[in-house]
Scaffold this active site. Structure first.
Site, short mmCIF file in Angstrom:
data_model
loop_
_atom_site.label_atom_id
_atom_site.label_comp_id
_atom_site.label_asym_id
_atom_site.label_seq_id
_atom_site.Cartn_x
_atom_site.Cartn_y
_atom_site.Cartn_z
CG PHE A 23 -2.71 0.78 1.10
CD1 PHE A 23 -3.46 0.21 1.51
CD2 PHE A 23 -2.10 2.00 0.87
CE1 PHE A 23 -4.34 0.79 0.87
CE2 PHE A 23 -3.13 2.90 1.26
CZ PHE A 23 -4.44 2.83 0.46
CB ALA A 57 0.84 -0.50 7.22
CB ALA A 81 3.84 4.64 3.36
CB THR A 87 -8.90 4.46 3.77
OG1 THR A 87 -8.17 4.15 5.29
CG2 THR A 87 -8.23 3.76 3.15
CG HIS A 89 -9.39 1.43 7.88
ND1 HIS A 89 -10.33 2.27 6.36
CD2 HIS A 89 -8.50 1.60 7.28
CE1 HIS A 89 -9.79 2.20 5.13
NE2 HIS A 89 -8.66 1.44 5.91
N1 INI Z 1 -2.39 0.18 5.04
C1 INI Z 1 -1.97 1.30 4.57
O1 INI Z 1 -0.65 0.14 4.34
N2 INI Z 1 -1.05 2.80 4.17
C2 INI Z 1 -2.23 2.89 4.66
O2 INI Z 1 -2.64 4.50 3.85
C3 INI Z 1 -3.11 2.79 4.19
N3 INI Z 1 -5.20 3.34 4.77
O3 INI Z 1 -4.96 4.33 4.54
O4 INI Z 1 -6.15 2.79 4.53
C4 INI Z 1 -3.53 1.15 4.71
N4 INI Z 1 -4.98 0.90 4.39
C5 INI Z 1 -5.02 -0.09 3.92
C6 INI Z 1 -4.76 -1.62 5.71
O5 INI Z 1 -3.36 -1.59 5.85
C7 INI Z 1 -4.86 -3.45 5.16
O6 INI Z 1 -4.64 -3.89 4.24
C8 INI Z 1 -6.79 -3.59 4.50
O7 INI Z 1 -7.36 -2.82 5.94
C9 INI Z 1 -6.78 -4.96 4.97
O8 INI Z 1 -6.85 -5.49 6.16
#
Ligand code: INI
Length: 174
Positions: A23, A57, A81, A87, A89
């Site tokens: 991500f 993350a 990052a 999002t 969350h």
């Molecule tokens: N994952 C990230 O690594 N960085 C982000 O900024 C991020 N945002 O903002 O949503 C993000 N979301 C995905 C999360 O880590 C999971 O992979 C997802 O929710 C599935 O479990």
């Protein structure tokens, strides 16, 4: 007078795991580049570095935990990052990945270091991934090397004779 112990930055012979999220890959790829640059400059053999990729993350602690269970690594470097605004969350992902990594780090026999950028904007994240404000991947790798040296000393592999050794630089502080 007290004995002061600091881990050396010697990377020769160390096996390192990097757990990195895809991500915001345009940032996390730069963090990996920074970490590899640091490790190789300090003597870690490229063949002794394993990179494990996660979707985000959020998944980093779960994968890092399994990397620790698999064993064989002298340090685990977590890179990611989390950027506010991507999002709603952001807070959950940022907080839970940090808490998960901290919990692992407190218990693991080898250092688990935190190299996740939490930024308010893409620009801020870019700055910390090798643009204006250094590279957090490089910094995390430096911490991993130092901590690996310190853990090696604390586990009894190092010498505690007050002289500089491979694993430990010990000096008398008055
Ligand atoms: N994952 C990230 O690594 N960085 C982000 O900024 C991020 N945002 O903002 O949503 C993000 N979301 C995905 C999360 O880590 C999971 O992979 C997802 O929710 C599935 O479990």
């Amino acid at each position: 007078m007290a004995w002061m112990h600091e881990g050396s930055l010697e990377g020769e012979g160390l096996r390192i795991a990097i757990v990195v999220s895809r991500f915001n890959g345009f940032i996390t790829e730069r963090l990996v580049e920074g970490a590899l640059d640091c490790l190789e400059r300090h003597g870690v053999n490229t063949d002794d570095i394993d990179i494990f990729k996660t979707p985000g993350a959020w998944e980093i602690p779960a994968v890092a935990s399994r990397v620790l269970l698999a064993g064989g690594f002298d340090a685990v470097i977590c890179l990611g990052a989390v950027i506010r605004g991507d999002t709603p969350h952001f807070e959950y992902v940022a907080a839970e990945s940090a808490k998960g990594i901290a919990a692992l780090a407190a218990e693991a026999d080898v250092p688990v270091v935190y190299g996740i950028i939490t930024a308010d904007s893409v620009e801020q994240a870019v700055d910390r991934a090798g643009a204006k404000s250094g590279n957090r991947g490089f910094d995390a790798a430096m911490s991993a090397l130092e901590m690996a040296g310190l853990y090696r000393f604390l586990s009894g592999d190092g010498e505690d004779d007050g002289q500089d050794s491979e694993a430990d630089a010990a000096t008398r502080e008055s």
